[in-house]
Write a protein that holds these residues in place. Structure first.
Motif, mmCIF file in Angstrom:
data_model
loop_
_atom_site.group_PDB
_atom_site.id
_atom_site.type_symbol
_atom_site.label_atom_id
_atom_site.label_comp_id
_atom_site.label_asym_id
_atom_site.label_seq_id
_atom_site.Cartn_x
_atom_site.Cartn_y
_atom_site.Cartn_z
ATOM 1 N N GLY A 35 31.573 -19.530 -31.561
ATOM 2 C CA GLY A 35 32.169 -20.739 -32.109
ATOM 3 C C GLY A 35 33.022 -20.493 -33.326
ATOM 4 N N SER A 36 32.721 -19.412 -34.070
ATOM 5 C CA SER A 36 33.434 -19.109 -35.304
ATOM 6 C C SER A 36 34.649 -18.219 -35.082
ATOM 7 N N THR A 37 34.877 -17.801 -33.836
ATOM 8 C CA THR A 37 36.041 -16.978 -33.511
ATOM 9 C C THR A 37 36.914 -17.715 -32.504
ATOM 10 N N ARG A 38 37.986 -17.050 -32.067
ATOM 11 C CA ARG A 38 38.965 -17.752 -31.236
ATOM 12 C C ARG A 38 38.570 -17.768 -29.766
ATOM 13 N N MET A 39 39.107 -18.733 -29.053
ATOM 14 C CA MET A 39 38.752 -18.958 -27.660
ATOM 15 C C MET A 39 38.992 -17.722 -26.798
ATOM 16 N N LYS A 40 40.054 -16.979 -27.075
ATOM 17 C CA LYS A 40 40.414 -15.823 -26.246
ATOM 18 C C LYS A 40 39.431 -14.664 -26.380
ATOM 19 N N ASN A 41 38.535 -14.740 -27.352
ATOM 20 C CA ASN A 41 37.527 -13.693 -27.558
ATOM 21 C C ASN A 41 36.098 -14.197 -27.352
ATOM 22 N N SER A 42 35.949 -15.429 -26.927
ATOM 23 C CA SER A 42 34.620 -16.059 -26.924
ATOM 24 C C SER A 42 33.637 -15.390 -25.978
ATOM 25 N N GLY A 43 34.080 -15.057 -24.761
ATOM 26 C CA GLY A 43 33.181 -14.400 -23.819
ATOM 27 C C GLY A 43 32.732 -13.042 -24.320
ATOM 28 N N HIS A 44 33.669 -12.293 -24.873
ATOM 29 C CA HIS A 44 33.364 -10.978 -25.424
ATOM 30 C C HIS A 44 32.369 -11.074 -26.577
ATOM 31 N N VAL A 45 32.623 -11.985 -27.512
ATOM 32 C CA VAL A 45 31.771 -12.119 -28.693
ATOM 33 C C VAL A 45 30.357 -12.530 -28.298
ATOM 34 N N ALA A 46 30.246 -13.448 -27.343
ATOM 35 C CA ALA A 46 28.911 -13.877 -26.904
ATOM 36 C C ALA A 46 28.224 -12.787 -26.089
ATOM 37 N N GLY A 47 28.969 -12.169 -25.183
ATOM 38 C CA GLY A 47 28.383 -11.177 -24.291
ATOM 39 C C GLY A 47 27.876 -9.936 -24.991
ATOM 40 N N LYS A 48 28.520 -9.566 -26.098
ATOM 41 C CA LYS A 48 28.087 -8.348 -26.793
ATOM 42 C C LYS A 48 26.679 -8.484 -27.363
ATOM 43 N N GLN A 49 26.178 -9.718 -27.498
ATOM 44 C CA GLN A 49 24.803 -9.883 -27.973
ATOM 45 C C GLN A 49 23.803 -9.323 -26.967
ATOM 46 N N ILE A 50 24.097 -9.493 -25.688
ATOM 47 C CA ILE A 50 23.216 -8.927 -24.669
ATOM 48 C C ILE A 50 23.302 -7.407 -24.693
ATOM 49 N N LEU A 51 24.537 -6.875 -24.765
ATOM 50 C CA LEU A 51 24.708 -5.427 -24.844
ATOM 51 C C LEU A 51 24.011 -4.869 -26.077
ATOM 52 N N SER A 52 24.167 -5.546 -27.199
ATOM 53 C CA SER A 52 23.574 -5.112 -28.456
ATOM 54 C C SER A 52 22.053 -5.012 -28.338
ATOM 55 N N PHE A 53 21.430 -6.045 -27.811
ATOM 56 C CA PHE A 53 19.972 -6.041 -27.729
ATOM 57 C C PHE A 53 19.475 -5.048 -26.686
ATOM 58 N N ALA A 54 20.236 -4.863 -25.626
ATOM 59 C CA ALA A 54 19.856 -3.881 -24.605
ATOM 60 C C ALA A 54 19.877 -2.469 -25.184
ATOM 61 N N LEU A 55 20.941 -2.125 -25.903
ATOM 62 C CA LEU A 55 21.029 -0.806 -26.526
ATOM 63 C C LEU A 55 19.908 -0.601 -27.545
ATOM 64 N N ALA A 56 19.678 -1.631 -28.370
ATOM 65 C CA ALA A 56 18.645 -1.535 -29.397
ATOM 66 C C ALA A 56 17.265 -1.336 -28.775
ATOM 67 N N THR A 57 16.995 -2.008 -27.673
ATOM 68 C CA THR A 57 15.688 -1.909 -27.030
ATOM 69 C C THR A 57 15.374 -0.477 -26.615
ATOM 70 N N ILE A 58 16.298 0.148 -25.909
ATOM 71 C CA ILE A 58 16.059 1.503 -25.416
ATOM 72 C C ILE A 58 16.009 2.506 -26.568
ATOM 73 N N ALA A 59 16.967 2.412 -27.486
ATOM 74 C CA ALA A 59 17.039 3.388 -28.582
ATOM 75 C C ALA A 59 15.856 3.262 -29.535
ATOM 76 N N PHE A 60 15.421 2.032 -29.816
ATOM 77 C CA PHE A 60 14.294 1.847 -30.739
ATOM 78 C C PHE A 60 12.997 2.303 -30.097
ATOM 79 N N TRP A 61 12.852 2.069 -28.794
ATOM 80 C CA TRP A 61 11.663 2.557 -28.086
ATOM 81 C C TRP A 61 11.621 4.078 -28.079
ATOM 82 N N ALA A 62 12.752 4.713 -27.813
ATOM 83 C CA ALA A 62 12.791 6.166 -27.683
ATOM 84 C C ALA A 62 12.556 6.874 -29.008
ATOM 85 N N ALA A 63 13.171 6.383 -30.090
ATOM 86 C CA ALA A 63 13.102 7.133 -31.349
ATOM 87 C C ALA A 63 13.004 6.268 -32.590
#
Length: 432
Positions: A35-63
């Motif tokens: 909501g705080s960024t522009r419409m042309k980037n909205s899907g990317h900005v929202a979607g990266k939250q899933i990528l972010s948490f997925a990466l954090a889950t595996i990396a934090f579990w491993a090390a």
């Protein structure tokens, strides 16, 4: 059934609920940032939250979890990879009467929040590949080290640093990384004029911003109150009280400051005021009286708005004001216990000493200040080395053409709002 067994079940259930609330904050960040960024980037900005948490889950579990809470030295843990180890491996968390799996899940939720904050500095101009590399390194080498210093038996914890739920460990870390990324990436195209005066680049949906703020406010009850990791004495209720009082004061402080400085009662500023107050009270929620929580929240909300305007005028393009909201407010919250820590609450928590205003002298204030400086320097240096190397080797930023067309289409092949932004769809609608 033994009373101790019943209490373990209750504590476990509470920690599970709290973990889900904090993980749910990812939805709040998705709405707030989109909501705080522009419409042309909205899907990317929202979607990266899933990528972010997925990466954090595996990396934090491993090390990451092992480096944070594993048995080791005063700087970092050296055991506990992939949650393996004996009863002594995670002794730093032995005070919580819940299974190791829940301890991990709750702490993972915190890492996810810190990384989400860091991404704010990358918004609307960073390559998708940067998220993969930096996300893994942040989760393994940056966040866990500060976490160990404060919560995992490290040197700051031994000094008695008071950071109950992470104003420094979670928020300041993410904010410093966001600031480094913001400076290395440079401002978005069109943000500043040739004379360096800023142009307004408004977010595309204030309703999303507000809804995101409300979701984060709710999730914060898991964040702060959940950090008790127990229900026995009901202390989690008091932590929830100070958290809510600070948030309310932050909203009022920010909107009044906005009206005073600009003549307008800015809605996104009010949302950021709530978040800044929540960030500030995160360290102090278990150490300060209710009246002090209101003071801390009001000051954090008001001051954060002023700093966001100040940094923008100095040429810093921080799209969601991550450094002001989470960095400046994180510093305020961490330092505040050096002034406001109540003797009765310090005795109850068993961490640190009373603050200056209660006759405790400057000792706790000194410890808090050292903690802020130490964390900021470590995160800043490691983030800079990593991002500067990536900038030289693979590049951090998309091309100007990709930035202008938007990251939705250039990185993912489709728009978050296709009927508004795709000319072919618009033409098809007119033809029909």
């Amino acid at each position: 059934m033994k009373e101790s067994t019943i209490m373990m079940y209750m504590d476990s259930l509470w920690v599970m609920v709290a973990a889900v609330l904090v993980i749910g904050m990812q939805a709040g960040f998705a709405l707030l940032e989109a909501g705080s960024t522009r419409m042309k980037n909205s899907g990317h900005v929202a979607g990266k939250q899933i990528l972010s948490f997925a990466l954090a889950t595996i990396a934090f579990w491993a090390a990451g979890f092992g480096i944070t809470f594993g048995e080791g030295n005063s700087l970092f843990g050296t055991s506990g990879w992939m949650l393996e180890g004996d009863s002594k491996t995670f002794d730093a968390l032995s005070w919580a009467n819940v299974p190791l799996s829940l301890k991990f899940l709750f702490q993972l939720a915190f890492v996810g929040v810190s990384l989400a904050i860091a991404w704010g500095g990358f918004a609307e101009r960073a390559k998708l590949s940067v998220y993969f590399i930096f996300g893994i390194v942040f989760t393994v080498l940056i966040y866990p080290v500060i976490g160990h210093w404060v919560w995992g038996g490290g040197w700051l914890g031994e000094m008695g640093m008071q950071d109950f739920a992470g104003s420094t460990v979670v928020h300041l870390q993410g904010a410093i990384a966001a600031l480094v990324a913001t400076l290395l990436l440079g401002p978005r195209i069109g943000k500043f004029n040739k004379d360096r005066t800023p142009n307004l680049i408004p977010g595309h949906n204030q309703v999303y911003t507000v809804l995101g703020g409300i979701i984060l406010w709710i999730g914060w009850f898991g964040f702060n109150a959940g950090s008790t990791m127990g229900t026995a004495d009901g202390f989690f209720g008091y932590v929830a009280l100070t958290t809510n009082l600070a948030a309310a004061a932050g909203a009022i402080g920010a909107i009044l400051t906005s009206k005073f400085l600009t003549g307008k009662a800015d809605i996104p500023a009010m949302v950021n005021g709530v978040l800044a107050a929540l960030v500030a009270i995160t360290a102090a929620c278990a150490f300060v009286e209710a009246w002090a929580a209101i003071v801390i929240g009001f000051f954090a909300g008001a001051f954060t708005f002023w700093t966001s305007v100040y940094f923008e005028r100095k040429g810093v393009d921080d799209p969601i004001y991550a450094f002001s909201v989470h960095g400046i407010a994180g510093i305020i919250g961490t330092i505040s216990t050096g002034f406001f820590a109540s003797p009765r609450l310090v005795e109850q928590t068993g961490v640190g000493k009373a603050g200056l205003f209660y006759g405790g002298g400057f000792e706790q204030l000194f410890v808090q200040t050292i903690g802020v400086i130490g964390a900021a320097v470590y995160v800043g240096v490691i983030s800079f080395i990593l991002l500067f190397a990536m900038k030289k080797l693979v590049g951090l930023r998309v091309t100007p053409e990709q930035e202008i067309s938007g990251l939705d289409i250039s990185e993912h092949g489709s728009y978050g709002y296709p009927e508004h932004l795709d000319p072919s769809l618009t033409s098809a609608k007119k033809a029909n």
